[in-house]
Scaffold this active site. Structure first.
Site, PDB file in Angstrom:
ATOM      1  CE1 TYR A 161      -3.702   2.529   1.151  1.00 43.72           C
ATOM      2  CE2 TYR A 161      -2.082   3.235   2.776  1.00 43.72           C
ATOM      3  CZ  TYR A 161      -3.279   3.439   2.109  1.00 43.72           C
ATOM      4  OH  TYR A 161      -4.045   4.556   2.400  1.00 43.72           O
ATOM      5  CE  LYS A 165      -3.441   5.915  -0.544  1.00 48.54           C
ATOM      6  NZ  LYS A 165      -4.497   6.684  -1.231  1.00 48.54           N
TER       7      LYS A 165
HETATM    8  N1  LIG Z   1      -8.344   6.053   6.744  1.00 49.82           N
HETATM    9  C1  LIG Z   1      -7.050   6.316   6.814  1.00 49.82           C
HETATM   10  O1  LIG Z   1      -6.388   6.116   7.871  1.00 49.82           O
HETATM   11  C2  LIG Z   1      -6.340   6.897   5.632  1.00 49.82           C
HETATM   12  C3  LIG Z   1      -5.067   7.448   5.852  1.00 49.82           C
HETATM   13  C4  LIG Z   1      -4.386   7.996   4.768  1.00 49.82           C
HETATM   14  C5  LIG Z   1      -4.954   7.986   3.529  1.00 49.82           C
HETATM   15  N2  LIG Z   1      -6.201   7.419   3.343  1.00 49.82           N
HETATM   16  C6  LIG Z   1      -6.740   7.420   1.994  1.00 49.82           C
HETATM   17  O2  LIG Z   1      -7.930   8.174   1.993  1.00 49.82           O
HETATM   18  C7  LIG Z   1      -8.751   7.759   0.901  1.00 49.82           C
HETATM   19  C8  LIG Z   1     -10.152   7.531   1.399  1.00 49.82           C
HETATM   20  O3  LIG Z   1     -10.151   6.467   2.355  1.00 49.82           O
HETATM   21  P1  LIG Z   1     -11.183   6.436   3.576  1.00 49.82           P
HETATM   22  O4  LIG Z   1     -10.369   6.484   4.802  1.00 49.82           O
HETATM   23  O5  LIG Z   1     -12.267   7.416   3.348  1.00 49.82           O
HETATM   24  O6  LIG Z   1     -11.701   4.948   3.493  1.00 49.82           O
HETATM   25  P2  LIG Z   1     -13.010   4.348   2.792  1.00 49.82           P
HETATM   26  O7  LIG Z   1     -14.215   4.986   3.365  1.00 49.82           O
HETATM   27  O8  LIG Z   1     -12.852   2.880   2.923  1.00 49.82           O
HETATM   28  O9  LIG Z   1     -12.858   4.803   1.285  1.00 49.82           O
HETATM   29  C9  LIG Z   1     -12.140   4.073   0.324  1.00 49.82           C
HETATM   30  C10 LIG Z   1     -12.885   4.188  -0.964  1.00 49.82           C
HETATM   31  O10 LIG Z   1     -12.183   3.477  -1.989  1.00 49.82           O
HETATM   32  C11 LIG Z   1     -13.173   2.802  -2.770  1.00 49.82           C
HETATM   33  N3  LIG Z   1     -12.641   1.707  -3.560  1.00 49.82           N
HETATM   34  C12 LIG Z   1     -11.861   0.676  -3.173  1.00 49.82           C
HETATM   35  N4  LIG Z   1     -11.630  -0.135  -4.213  1.00 49.82           N
HETATM   36  C13 LIG Z   1     -12.287   0.392  -5.294  1.00 49.82           C
HETATM   37  C14 LIG Z   1     -12.441   0.020  -6.649  1.00 49.82           C
HETATM   38  N5  LIG Z   1     -11.906  -1.094  -7.143  1.00 49.82           N
HETATM   39  N6  LIG Z   1     -13.180   0.816  -7.463  1.00 49.82           N
HETATM   40  C15 LIG Z   1     -13.757   1.936  -6.997  1.00 49.82           C
HETATM   41  N7  LIG Z   1     -13.664   2.338  -5.704  1.00 49.82           N
HETATM   42  C16 LIG Z   1     -12.937   1.571  -4.871  1.00 49.82           C
HETATM   43  C17 LIG Z   1     -14.145   2.300  -1.716  1.00 49.82           C
HETATM   44  O11 LIG Z   1     -15.340   1.867  -2.355  1.00 49.82           O
HETATM   45  P3  LIG Z   1     -16.268   0.685  -1.747  1.00 49.82           P
HETATM   46  O12 LIG Z   1     -17.155   1.369  -0.756  1.00 49.82           O
HETATM   47  O13 LIG Z   1     -16.972   0.169  -2.932  1.00 49.82           O
HETATM   48  O14 LIG Z   1     -15.330  -0.321  -1.105  1.00 49.82           O
HETATM   49  C18 LIG Z   1     -14.283   3.566  -0.898  1.00 49.82           C
HETATM   50  O15 LIG Z   1     -15.188   4.463  -1.490  1.00 49.82           O
HETATM   51  C19 LIG Z   1      -8.075   6.515   0.325  1.00 49.82           C
HETATM   52  O16 LIG Z   1      -7.298   6.882  -0.785  1.00 49.82           O
HETATM   53  C20 LIG Z   1      -7.152   6.081   1.455  1.00 49.82           C
HETATM   54  O17 LIG Z   1      -6.057   5.326   0.955  1.00 49.82           O
HETATM   55  C21 LIG Z   1      -6.904   6.901   4.368  1.00 49.82           C
END
Ligand SMILES: NC(=O)c1ccc[n+]([C@@H]2O[C@H](COP(=O)([O-])OP(=O)(O)OC[C@H]3O[C@@H](n4cnc5c(N)ncnc54)[C@H](OP(=O)(O)O)[C@@H]3O)[C@@H](O)[C@H]2O)c1
Length: 255
Positions: A161, A165
């Site tokens: 991951y 990133k």
């Molecule tokens: N949470 C953290 O600690 C954190 C920290 C740093 C960065 N981020 C980044 O922030 C962003 C948002 O994450 P979040 O924390 O809001 O988590 P989240 O609610 O799980 O959001 C992740 C999103 O990615 C979508 N996704 C995954 N695989 C996909 C695919 N094949 N096609 C289309 N959509 C897909 C998911 O859709 P589904 O609902 O269909 O699964 C969901 O909408 C991500 O880029 C994550 O890497 C998160």
């Protein structure tokens, strides 16, 4: 188009069911953005997000949803076509797709490794470029890419991951350089640990934050047309120090 306070009219959220994407969209709706397109796999969840965004809006706003699975062939092409159909102009695009995976299992499984790399990097880079080229033709627009501190210095504990990133982060920063002077901006957001459904199964790390705080910092950064922002601010200091630690010492850091 943007108003005098840099509030966009038309907003695309890629990863339309993302908790972080939703909070940014709600914050924009509160400020007056009027049209949203949520692109994602989970139509039911996006319908619920659409209600939340509409309820956050002081005036009336329209929220449409479109199916987008990043793993599908030409998903980037379909995404842009849907955005052109639904939004009069493409003012602000948030890329919030992410797949954390399970490092210890995934590193034994080449197909899973590929999926994590593809979803977090390759497919997002293609979609971002598609949108960037369109915005460039249009002459304006702003792209928000949700990267992660995990990509600042890739760690053993989540190197698949983290590497994806890191790729996405470098790609997006340099794209911002390539777009300088075109009217199109790119802001790379680097959160630390955020309490969302992606991390619901994990214990919170030090300096953890929430999606509302990420949204607030994102809008502050895009208002100021900043190229990148760490959320919280302090995680940027930690990441900056960790990035320069000699490898022998970094290996002993327990995260
Ligand atoms: N949470 C953290 O600690 C954190 C920290 C740093 C960065 N981020 C980044 O922030 C962003 C948002 O994450 P979040 O924390 O809001 O988590 P989240 O609610 O799980 O959001 C992740 C999103 O990615 C979508 N996704 C995954 N695989 C996909 C695919 N094949 N096609 C289309 N959509 C897909 C998911 O859709 P589904 O609902 O269909 O699964 C969901 O909408 C991500 O880029 C994550 O890497 C998160």
């Amino acid at each position: 188009m943007f108003d005098a306070f840099r509030t966009p009219d038309n907003v695309l959220v890629v990863g339309g069911s993302s908790d972080i994407g939703l909070e940014i969209a709600k914050a924009l709706a509160k400020r007056g953005s009027s049209n949203f397109l949520l692109a994602g796999r989970n139509i039911d969840q996006m319908a619920s997000c659409a209600n939340d965004i509409s309820s956050s809006s002081k005036s009336r706003c329209q929220v449409a949803v479109v199916h987008y699975d990043a793993s599908h062939e030409n998903s980037h092409g379909h995404l842009l076509a849907a955005a052109k159909d639904e939004l009069k102009t493409l003012d602000y695009a948030i890329f919030a797709v992410g797949l954390l995976g399970d490092q210890l299992n995934d590193e034994k499984d080449p197909a899973k490794t590929k999926e994590i790399l593809d979803i977090n990097f390759t497919t997002q880079a293609m979609a971002i470029l598609e949108v960037a080229n369109y915005m460039k033709e249009q002459g304006f627009g702003h792209i928000v890419v949700i990267s992660s501190v995990a990509g600042v210095r890739v760690r053993r504990s989540n190197f698949i991951y983290g590497a994806a990133k890191a790729g996405l982060d470098g790609f997006s920063m340099a794209l911002g350089d390539a777009l300088a002077g075109s009217g199109v901006g790119v802001t790379v957001v680097r959160p630390g640990f955020v309490k969302t459904k992606m991390t619901a199964h994990l214990s919170a790390a030090p300096l953890s934050t929430n999606a509302e705080a990420v949204a607030k910092a994102t809008l502050k950064a895009t208002d100021a047309e900043k190229s990148s922002v760490y959320v919280p601010f302090a995680i940027g200091i930690v990441a900056g120090i960790y990035r320069h630690l000699p490898r022998k010492i970094a290996r002993r850091v327990p995260f």
